[in-house]
Design an enzyme around this catalytic site. Sequence first.
Site, short mmCIF file in Angstrom:
data_model
loop_
_atom_site.label_atom_id
_atom_site.label_comp_id
_atom_site.label_asym_id
_atom_site.label_seq_id
_atom_site.Cartn_x
_atom_site.Cartn_y
_atom_site.Cartn_z
N ARG A 57 0.85 -1.18 0.00
CA ARG A 57 0.00 0.00 0.00
C ARG A 57 0.89 1.23 0.00
NH1 ARG A 57 1.94 1.68 3.94
NH2 ARG A 57 0.72 3.55 3.73
N ASP A 116 -1.53 10.79 -2.18
CA ASP A 116 -1.79 9.71 -3.14
C ASP A 116 -2.05 10.26 -4.53
OD1 ASP A 116 -2.85 8.99 -0.29
OD2 ASP A 116 -2.20 7.13 -1.26
#
Length: 367
Positions: free
Chosen positions: A54, A248
Amino acid sequence: MNVDGKHYRTIWLKEDDNKVVQIIDQRPLPYEFVIEDLRTVDDVAVAIKDMHVRGAGLIGATAGYGMYIAALEAPKEGFDDFLNKAGEKLKATRPTAVNLAWAVKRQLDAVSKGSSVDEKREIAFKVAKDIANEDAEYCRRIGEHGMKIIEEISKRNNGEVVNILTHCNAGWLAFVDFGSATSPIYAAFDKGIKVHVYVDETRPRNQGARLTAWELLNQGVPHTVIPDNVGGHLMQHGMVDMVIVGTDRTTYTGDVANKIGTYLKALAAKDNDIPFYVALPSSTFDWTKEDGVKDIPIEERGAEEVKYIQGLCEGEIKKVLLTPEKSPATNYAFDVTPARLVTGLITERGICKADKDSILELYPEHK
Ligand code: MRU
């Protein structure tokens, strides 16, 4: 970065078999350190979707290796079609971190230049390694640039401890090495600057409490884990000198998508006049999106991540129910912090303001 004194990256090719990709499975951390083999595109897709790996940079690097595995798996007949479908499968796993689509596109563009299947496979191998090496190097440079901000604050504080608040895990576990938000912290710590990190626990998956705390512990960096709601109070009482978070996806106008709850920290920082920095490699810019709040897709994950909490119980990793069983829950994984709340962006090319002109000045090739 170090685990029990041994250097690891988060992803690599198996030493005696470069057709196998190895990752650190982040789900059982910090209680168990597990290395997992990925052999097929399906293995890679599951690893990204179910968060064995992740964090934006690492998702991108894993997708890069995933496309290399796809090139190995693809039949000679219908090679390009197989590869395109593999790219679509990987891109469908998680929607917010733009590094994923960026890495798939980089692989497809490069591979399309090969004139035979063997050559295409060689290209995919090289590009996968390039993406990973570049991610580590860019994060190292982010550390060099960002460290200067911490050094400056330390000088102003007459060498007293610089207190830094971070949210979620934008550490080396979220990249290939070094991390984005943590890289300046590691660089400052290595230089002998006194730092202390407040680590938001980051519900619901607790990447701060589980992963950032574990990383900092392994590196010997002083830190304190805090519940997510504490930051505002600390800021009001002069206990935070700066905030550094990762992202992100960041628009070319400087709007920042990051782990849910980041926006609230940015509001509290603004209200208390505390610098709020976002660290990112250029692979996390989305050069097509102007309005982050309207245009960045926000991942919604399962309600069970909110309703259950994972931890160590009598030596075993267990999940326990936290809410009434029948209460519904929602799980928005990210939010967007508008550029006006961001003091600056720390990139591999240097630090800039979170606005279109300053970003494009650092990256003129995207004008
Ligand atoms: O859902 P995750 O764990 O993949 O989310 C990513 C993050 O940890 C954060 O949003 C982080 O601050 C940015 S990723 C470099």
